[in-house]
Design an enzyme around this catalytic site. Structure first.
Site, PDB file in Angstrom:
ATOM      1  N   ASP A 513       0.868  -1.172   0.000  1.00  0.00           N
ATOM      2  CA  ASP A 513       0.000   0.000   0.000  1.00  0.00           C
ATOM      3  C   ASP A 513       0.915   1.235   0.000  1.00  0.00           C
ATOM      4  OD1 ASP A 513      -2.369   1.579   0.326  1.00  0.00           O
ATOM      5  OD2 ASP A 513      -1.856   1.780   2.444  1.00  0.00           O
ATOM      6  N   ASP A 713      -7.055  -1.647   4.320  1.00  0.00           N
ATOM      7  CA  ASP A 713      -6.225  -2.772   3.931  1.00  0.00           C
ATOM      8  C   ASP A 713      -6.625  -4.075   4.617  1.00  0.00           C
ATOM      9  OD1 ASP A 713      -4.600  -1.162   2.297  1.00  0.00           O
ATOM     10  OD2 ASP A 713      -3.465  -0.494   4.039  1.00  0.00           O
TER      11      ASP A 713
END
Length: 815
Positions: A513, A713
């Site tokens: 990410d 996430d």
């Protein structure tokens, strides 16, 4: 018992502590509130006879307490359980225990099977390296005392876990093992003194009565070795046979017992051969190997124990702050949220909190792996267990007990330690079957040599039993994984699931990410562009900050920081759309803040021409809008983590594929990717899109390691074979992840990857050595080339070699 020791547990009473309980009219000093509560419960329940009976027992009070308390059912008392039992509601409870008496993987299996079959027990996990057990049960169906009684019934003892008790038991275990080694070594030397003349004497050089006298002397000197030093082998074997299973102690006990019994018979009948020197020698070598293995194991698990001892026993509470700064010494366990404590330079912070006065630095190296002290100033968060380095700090307590960050770290480490990785389960199954095969082979060897040369049958059979005991095989995997977990924890990478090390080492694709992972996540609001005349800049900022009030995303934190001091409007129906933004009702109308396409979907209007250049910036841009149209655009800046370039380069050099997934716009994503030399970039991707991308990789045979941060996430972290969450991320992300990067230093992630790969190599080396050793030693022992004492040296040496090889992982190397 002196007044300097606790009357209940026997431990020293800390200086300056004044706690006591009246027993039979006499005030008895206590070392802590826990002992005071339990003692008071004993007295209040009319059980004061316990102390009178206890003082008459031969054991020390500290050793006698657990057994007597078990009989009195006080392990079931709520006050006694406070320190080691967690309540999960609806009668479900979980206890953290230490099991005494465990010597091999078979002991673990036996205890787990014994407890798991009890009605009402939900789960039980025991870690070989730490001897720690975690037992979960239904209080409505079974009591804790019944579980402990079941453990005692098979010859072990269970204690409530605490750091002091763990250290005390480890010290007791070392002392007992050392005494057994000493007795075996002393007996071995004395017996060898009597055996050497017999070996050196030629035919007729020694009178039969002298030889018989030497045999009797050797037998008497061997008795303490058998009855004391070798007792754990016989107890373990008897325990296993009673449960109709075969453990590591069975072949050893058979070998030692058979050789000793044959030697005694030969002495009594003045015929045949005696093996007292061989018996004492291989008992000494076996015990010496176990002692060194135990010392290495205790050293390997020292990280968790060190964390458990970080919090101080006392704290200086300032009840009248800020008007009255008078201090009172209290137990750290008595602190409550809202209390103000004074932490002087050189003292340990007793709980999580916020600095309200003073400026200093805190050493958080044991918690995060970062050796450099971290600056602390008013408003800064501090973590319990960190060391205040420079100046006094006044701290307002925010979290205590199980709610602290330190407790969460310890729980995650314990969870990983108590789970059994696939590699360990496989090794245990192989070892169990190997022992059965070994006993069959030993029986066949005995029969064969009885035909070939009956005089050699006994000692060759003993050698076969001892030399091929698969202790090294059972140690090969768990010790390496335990040492690797400790090494990674010291580097700031916390292992929270048992499979994480193996899977991280085998990962083929690393997916990152962006925000809060490759970048610092410390977003700063650079510019606000109002769109329309309804709201000006301050009003737009206040509305956006109000919507993001409950957000854990770095952008939400940046908006709130920029709006400090501004009056925030009242909102209703605030909700989060992971990966897109947040929505709410303002004065009865729907408003949104987040990605421009998410805000556009609310009103359907295109972005004004004048705002498109602003929106196309290479910085992060989000929008604010209502049902009526666009309200504002916000531009944020973030800094790439300084260790990211080296870490990405190291992973690529190791042959790993790198990808960047982010919900941010393409210009922002490609700016970061160019700086880090990442070729594969997917921008503007939703959480579902991240999940699908990882699934596609896995369908193609990839082993995916996902590194992320934040609520967005969580789904993809759960989907990846191994997941890493940044230590500053959301609680949900940390719960999902297999590893937590406490230091948020990406260099430590790189180190962890290389430690994991090295751990896998060492496990392969250990297993290869274990199998190779047995393949070579077994034929030699069957052929009569290995004597019993050589067998003892070989088995101990192979186990010790495996442990020492695993300890090489403690040297954490850089990327």
């Amino acid at each position: 018992m002196g007044q300097d020791n606790c009357y209940h547990c026997g431990l020293p009473v800390p200086a300056g502590l004044d706690l006591s309980v009246s027993i039979d009219g006499q005030p008895r000093v206590m070392c802590c509130i826990g002992c005071q509560a339990v003692t008071q419960a004993i007295v209040d329940n009319g059980l004061s006879d316990y102390y009178r009976n206890r003082d008459a027992l031969p054991d020390s009070p500290r050793e006698a307490v657990p057994t007597v308390l078990q009989g009195l059912k006080l392990y079931d008392h709520a006050d006694f359980q406070k320190s080691f039992v967690r309540d999960f509601g609806e009668g479900e409870r979980e206890a953290s225990l230490i099991i005494e008496g465990i010597t091999c993987a078979a002991c673990i299996w036996l205890n787990e099977q014994q407890v798991a079959q009890l009605p009402g027990v939900i789960a039980v996990h025991i870690n070989f390296a730490t001897r720690r057990a975690r037992v979960r049960w239904d209080e409505r169906r079974i009591k804790l005392s019944d579980i402990l009684a079941a453990i005692v019934a098979i010859g072990y003892r269970a204690y409530p876990y605490d750091a002091a008790m763990s250290e005390d038991l480890a010290r007791k275990e070392r002392r007992s093992a050392l005494w057994r080694v000493f007795v075996a070594g002393f007996g071995m030397m004395q017996v060898m003194m009597y055996a050497i003349p017999v070996y050196l004497a030629g035919d007729g050089d020694m009178a039969p009565d002298i030889e018989l006298l030497l045999r009797w002397a050797s037998m008497l000197l061997t008795l303490p070795v058998i009855l004391y030093s070798a007792a754990p082998f016989f107890r373990g074997a008897w325990r296993d046979l009673r449960r109709r299973r075969v453990g590591m102690d069975v072949p050893v006990a058979l070998g030692v017992g058979a050789a000793f019994a044959a030697s005694v018979w030969a002495t009594l009948t003045a015929s045949g051969e005696v093996y007292f020197d061989s018996v004492t020698m291989f008992v000494f070598f076996l015990l010496g190997g176990r002692f060194l293995e135990m010392t290495a194991r205790q050293r390997a698990v020292s990280v968790t124990e060190a964390l458990a001892r970080l919090l101080p026993a006392f704290a200086a509470r300032v009840a009248g702050y800020p008007l009255d700064q008078a201090q009172e010494q209290v137990m750290a366990a008595e602190l409550a949220p809202g209390d103000v404590v004074l932490v002087r330079a050189g003292e340990t912070i007793p709980a999580d909190g916020l600095v309200i006065e003073g400026a200093s630095c805190a050493n958080e190296s044991l918690l995060t792996g970062e050796s450099a002290p971290v600056a602390k100033f008013p408003g800064a968060a501090v973590t319990g267990g960190a060391l205040n380095v420079e100046s006094p700090l006044f701290i307002r307590v925010e979290q205590v007990g199980e709610a602290t960050r330190l407790s969460a770290i310890i729980r995650l480490m314990e969870r990983a330690a108590l789970e059994k990785p696939r590699l360990v389960e496989l090794a245990d199954r192989i070892a169990g079957r190997f022992i059965l095969a070994l006993l069959v082979i030993a029986a066949a060897v005995a029969l064969a040599w009885c035909v070939i040369d009956p005089a050699k049958a006994l000692w060759i059979t003993v050698s076969v039993l001892v030399v091929t005991c698969p202790c090294a095989l059972s140690l090969a995997t768990p010790v390496a994984l335990t040492v690797a977990s400790g090494a990674m924890a010291r580097a700031g990478l916390l292992v929270t699931h048992s499979h994480a090390i193996e899977t991280l080492a085998r990962a083929t694709h690393f997916v990152f990410d962006k925000t809060g992972t490759l970048t610092r996540g410390h977003m700063q609001l650079l510019e606000v562009l109002p769109l329309g005349t309804v709201f000006d800049k301050p009003a737009c900022l206040a509305l956006a900050a109000a919507i993001e009030q409950s957000s854990e995303h770095p952008i939400g934190a940046a908006l709130r920081a920029a709006a400090v001091g501004a009056g925030l409007p009242v909102l209703a129906s605030v909700s989060n759309e992971p990966g897109s933004g947040m929505s709410a009702l303002h004065q009865g109308k729907a408003v949104r803040v987040g990605r421009p396409d998410y805000v556009c979907a609310l009103h359907g209007q295109p972005l004004p021409e004048s705002a498109r250049v602003f929106a196309a910036s290479s910085d992060t841009v989000i929008a604010l809008g209502s049902e009526a149209g666009w309200l504002a655009l916000f531009r944020f800046g973030d800094e790439i983590r300084p260790q990211a370039v080296a870490m990405i380069a190291a992973l690529r050099a190791a042959g790993r594929q790198i990808a960047l997934l982010t919900g941010d716009a393409a210009p922002v994503a490609f700016k970061v990717a160019r700086a880090l030399a990442i070729d594969e970039v997917h921008a503007g991707i939703s959480p579902q899109g991240k999940h699908e991308y990882v699934s596609r990789l896995q369908a193609g045979g990839a082993i995916v390691a996902m590194v992320g941060d934040g609520v967005n996430d969580a789904p993809v972290l759960a989907q990846a074979q191994v997941s890493v969450a940044m230590g500053g991320g959301s609680q949900l992300a940390r719960t999902q992840a297999d590893l937590v990067l406490l230091s948020e230093n990406l260099e430590h992630l790189g180190r962890g990857f290389f430690v994991a790969r090295r751990c896998l190599r060492i496990i392969r080396q250990n297993l290869l050595w274990s199998f190779a050793y047995n393949l070579v030693a077994l034929p030699l022992a069957m052929a009569g080339f290995i004597t019993p004492w050589m067998a003892g040296v070989g088995m101990s040496g192979s186990s010790l070699l495996v442990v020492l090889n695993s300890l090489r992982l403690q040297r954490v190397e850089g990327v």
